[in-house]
Design an enzyme around this catalytic site. Structure first.
Site, mmCIF file in Angstrom:
data_model
loop_
_atom_site.group_PDB
_atom_site.id
_atom_site.type_symbol
_atom_site.label_atom_id
_atom_site.label_comp_id
_atom_site.label_asym_id
_atom_site.label_seq_id
_atom_site.Cartn_x
_atom_site.Cartn_y
_atom_site.Cartn_z
ATOM 1 C CG ASP A 130 -21.713 59.595 106.716
ATOM 2 O OD1 ASP A 130 -22.137 60.225 107.713
ATOM 3 O OD2 ASP A 130 -21.280 60.141 105.680
ATOM 4 C CE LYS B 194 -17.249 67.216 119.666
ATOM 5 N NZ LYS B 194 -16.091 66.352 119.771
ATOM 6 C CG ASP C 22 -17.760 63.447 121.698
ATOM 7 O OD1 ASP C 22 -17.731 64.682 121.672
ATOM 8 O OD2 ASP C 22 -16.801 62.761 122.106
ATOM 9 C CG ASP D 133 -16.873 56.910 114.492
ATOM 10 O OD1 ASP D 133 -16.951 57.709 115.436
ATOM 11 O OD2 ASP D 133 -16.157 57.132 113.491
#
Ligand SMILES: C[S@@+](CC[C@H](N)C(=O)[O-])C[C@H]1O[C@@H](n2cnc3c(N)ncnc32)[C@H](O)[C@@H]1O
Length: 762
Positions: free
Chosen positions: A93, A158, A118, A77
């Site tokens: 990133d 997602k 996600d 993350d």
């Protein structure tokens, strides 16, 4: 991920929030993965998993829990992830080569079985408007994933429903054999997010770089045609403009002034930034904003608007009359349902975990552009959305499908639609607000009367509804959302029809209660929902779950009432079996406690455990160990001890049976003797004296118990060393040593000899 207001928007506390807290998950989004995995069962079979955009780590926790031990789990993350034992976390990133290199270094020669994504681009409040960035990030995640995913692997991502959604699906389909979209129950209904499960990675040797290039995949990279805010305000046909452009800009002096107006809040600005992915509520908000700005600028209302206003008044009157009629019908139905419930013909419904809601949540401007556009009037006029539109999204209550309660539902959904009409009218500033408020007050009075008639069981159900309502004013919307999910699930489960009816009643009452308590609550709620929607469409799972707080309320399990009934039956049959129960009973009898205080005590922190979605082993464990510590007195323990002693004093079954058999034999023997003696007594051949003698002999004989003969078996030949019953021997036996027998004989012989020699001496 800054601190959020828990009472509004995404910070709303729903059951998944509480469940996450209870179960120690860092984010409520953990349940999304749990529910996705429940449907597709991939975590248990995977050994290597990469979670892209993993902070704060809810999904990582789930992966750790469900994957085999020693699995390799890596989370990446932009922001640091608080360490989780056994999980590697990287701060990178995911769109950069550095991230790729770091992942390669961690994985070495391994390939991932599952890659999760996600991610939500961190762009502040403009989530929905940034659907494009979301899709771009998803594509970047896929680009990274193809390098690490094993053939046949799974990619779960997602996606926000937007103009680019279909393009993304197309790309997925080129790389995976199976691509399915799902919306887990824990994903908020109002959120535009869905999850795409791509299975069976083809792992092509060469991938066309265009396939993973956002410029090639998505139709429009640029903002597209734009429109000045002033043009939008002044336009005679704002709907058409909204359909044509992608952006409303504040680029000239006048527009900048608008930007500073208090009505131009962040949501409006965000909506203006990306017109092409407006949700229905953003769309309405934008038109309302336009109306307010026009009023502020004192633009004369068009004649057409006045006509519309009159038409609206007429419609409101009509709708009111219709609602009254429908309400009466609905009340009759509800009364019937209450009677049914009182007769135990219905049981409370459970809250399901799977949602079947995969309906379109995004609002397509292009659809509105044509015929729909005619319903939206220009200028200062009101925004009139038709009943169907409103039913679709705004009216959460009344959406459920319940075959048994079809009639009630029909009436209710019609009522809901009418109320939605009211809402739409009032939201847009209609003068009928007071009338509606009075109407809602009437509803509340009726509700209170009915509630008083209800029995305890219903009151308990009601309490549950109120509990949900009581979480917070804003949580009411969440509760409704959960209910709607539950209703949808119930519709899936055909055998819970009756329960649905009951659920619905609670929901209706909850709705009415809300409307009574907060007067114009229906209107408020709509407004809240509208406000919240913009937030919800952003990724709603970034609620960091704080440490468990004891004061937090939990859900009440309606099924518990059934358990109580069972316990009551058991107590009536076997008496009180626990020291706690005996203590309570004694306290009641001695008037140390009242029934009311007992009931009060029943509402402790264990009373509201929500069992939905908990694994059975956990529930078993909880039932065994997680119990309130009830007081126990010495007397109660003594009572139980006495009872146990009495139990122990009773012979065991075998002995009791043997005794009974013996008794039965004696009775039979007696009956036989009686018969014989009677025959003797009635005979005429003997004198009375002789008869008495014979009978006495018979009785003596019967009284003599036959000594059971014990057969002596010598342990020789085949019987030597035989531990069990010797062959051919029935009844009692005694095994003896051959030598022992000899010795006994010798002793007897010696004794005989001894006697003889004594006689000779004399
Ligand atoms: C919804 S949160 C993920 C929640 C996570 N699945 C969980 O269960 O805890 C979205 C995350 O995406 C991350 N993110 C957004 N853009 C990113 C990027 N380019 N690279 C890495 N992470 C990114 C954000 O920092 C944010 O933490």
């Amino acid at each position: 991920m800054g601190k959020r207001d828990k009472k509004t928007g995404k910070g709303r506390l729903d059951k998944y929030y509480h469940l996450a807290k209870e179960q120690g998950y860092r984010a409520r989004s953990a349940f999304k993965l749990i529910q996705i995995n429940k449907k597709y069962n991939f975590l248990e079979k995977s050994r290597v998993l990469i979670d892209l955009c993993a902070a704060p780590g809810g999904w990582l926790q789930v992966a750790k829990k469900y994957m085999p031990t020693q699995s390799l789990i890596i989370g990446v993350d932009l922001v640091p992830i608080k360490p989780i034992p056994g999980i590697i976390t990287l701060q990178d990133d995911i769109t950069t080569d550095k991230c790729r290199a770091n992942l390669r270094a961690e994985l070495k020669h391994w390939k991932a079985d599952v890659i999760l994504h996600d991610g939500a681009p961190n762009v502040g409040v403009a989530w929905i408007q940034d659907a494009y960035s979301q899709c771009e990030l998803t594509l970047m995640a896929l680009k990274l994933s193809v390098g690490f995913l094993t053939q046949g692997g799974i990619f779960v991502t997602k996606v926000f429903r937007s103009a680019d959604y279909n393009n993304l699906l197309w790309v997925f389909n080129q790389l995976f054999k199976s691509v399915e979209a799902t919306k887990p129950a824990s994903s908020r209904t109002v959120s535009a997010e869905i999850f795409v499960i791509c299975r069976d990675f083809i792992a092509p040797k060469k991938i066309d770089p265009k396939l993973l290039d956002p410029r090639a995949v998505f139709k429009e990279l640029n903002a597209g045609p734009s429109l000045s805010a002033m043009e939008f305000i002044d336009s005679e046909d704002p709907i058409k403009l909204l359909g044509d452009v992608n952006q409303i800009t504040f680029d000239n002096e006048e527009a900048i002034k608008l930007c500073q107006h208090k009505c131009t809040n962040e949501d409006i600005k965000a909506s203006c930034e990306d017109i092409k992915v407006l949700g229905k509520r953003e769309f309405k908000d934008l038109l309302k904003w336009r109306k307010k700005i026009r009023e502020w600028q004192d633009v004369e209302p068009e004649d057409e608007d006045k006509a519309i206003q009159e038409e609206l008044d007429r419609l409101v009157q009509e709708a009111k009359a219709k609602t009254k009629k429908l309400r009466r019908k609905a009340n009759e139905k509800r009364q019937k349902s209450v009677v049914r419930m009182q007769l135990n013909m219905v049981t409370p419904a459970e809250i399901g975990i799977e949602s079947n809601q995969t309906g379109e949540l995004m609002f397509d401007l292009k659809e509105v552009d044509g015929t729909e556009a005619n319903k939206l009037r220009k200028g200062k006029g009101e925004v009139v959305l038709d009943e169907k539109e409103l039913d679709n999204d705004d009216i959460v209550i009344g959406e459920g499908e319940d075959e048994n309660a079809e009639d009630v539902e029909d009436v209710d959904s019609e009522t809901a639609a009418l109320e939605a009409e009211f809402d739409a009218l009032d939201e847009s500033g209609s003068d009928n607000f007071d009338e509606l408020e009075a109407d809602i007050d009437d509803l509340y009075e009726e509700y209170k009367e009915r509630r008083a008639e209800r029995d305890a069981k219903y009151a308990a159900l009601k309490r549950r509804a109120e509990k949900m309502e009581g979480l917070s004013e804003d949580d009411a919307a969440d509760g409704m959302e959960i209910d709607s999910i539950s209703k949808d699930n119930d519709a899936e489960t055909s055998d819970s029809d009756v329960s649905d009816e009951q659920e619905k009643m609670v929901e209706q009452d909850q709705e009415q209660s809300e409307s009574g308590d907060a007067k114009n609550n229906t209107l408020k709620r709509k407004a809240e929902e509208m406000d919240e929607s913009s937030d919800d469409t952003e990724d709603d799972d970034i609620e960091i779950v704080p440490k468990a707080d004891e004061s937090e309320e939990e859900m009440w399990d309606a099924n518990a009432s059934d358990e109580d009934e069972e316990k009551m039956k058991k107590a009536q049959t076997y008496g009180l079996t626990t020291a706690e129960a005996i203590t309570l009973a004694q306290q009641l009898v001695n008037r140390q406690k009242t029934t009311a205080s007992l009931i009060d005590d029943g509402f402790n922190r264990y009373a509201f455990n929500d069992r939905a979605d908990l694994p059975s082993w956990f529930l078993d464990d909880e039932t065994k160990h997680n119990k309130p510590n009830l007081p126990v007195t010495k007397e109660a323990i003594q009572v139980l001890r006495e009872r146990m002693k009495a139990l122990n004093a009773r012979p065991i079954k075998k002995i009791a049976e043997a005794k009974a058999r013996k008794k039965m034999r004696a009775v039979k023997k007696l009956a036989k003797l009686q018969k014989k003696t009677e025959a003797v007594a009635e005979g005429k051949d003997m004198t009375e004296r002789e008869k008495a003698e014979v009978i006495a002999k018979m009785v003596n004989k019967a009284a003599k118990t036959k000594k059971r003969q014990v057969k002596v078996v010598v342990a020789r030949g085949p019987n030597r060393g035989n531990k069990g019953r010797p062959k051919g021997v029935k009844g009692r036996y005694k095994m003896v040593d051959a030598r022992m027998k000899k010795e006994v004989r010798a002793l007897k012989r010696a004794e005989k000899h001894g006697k003889k020699s004594k006689k000779q001496k004399r």
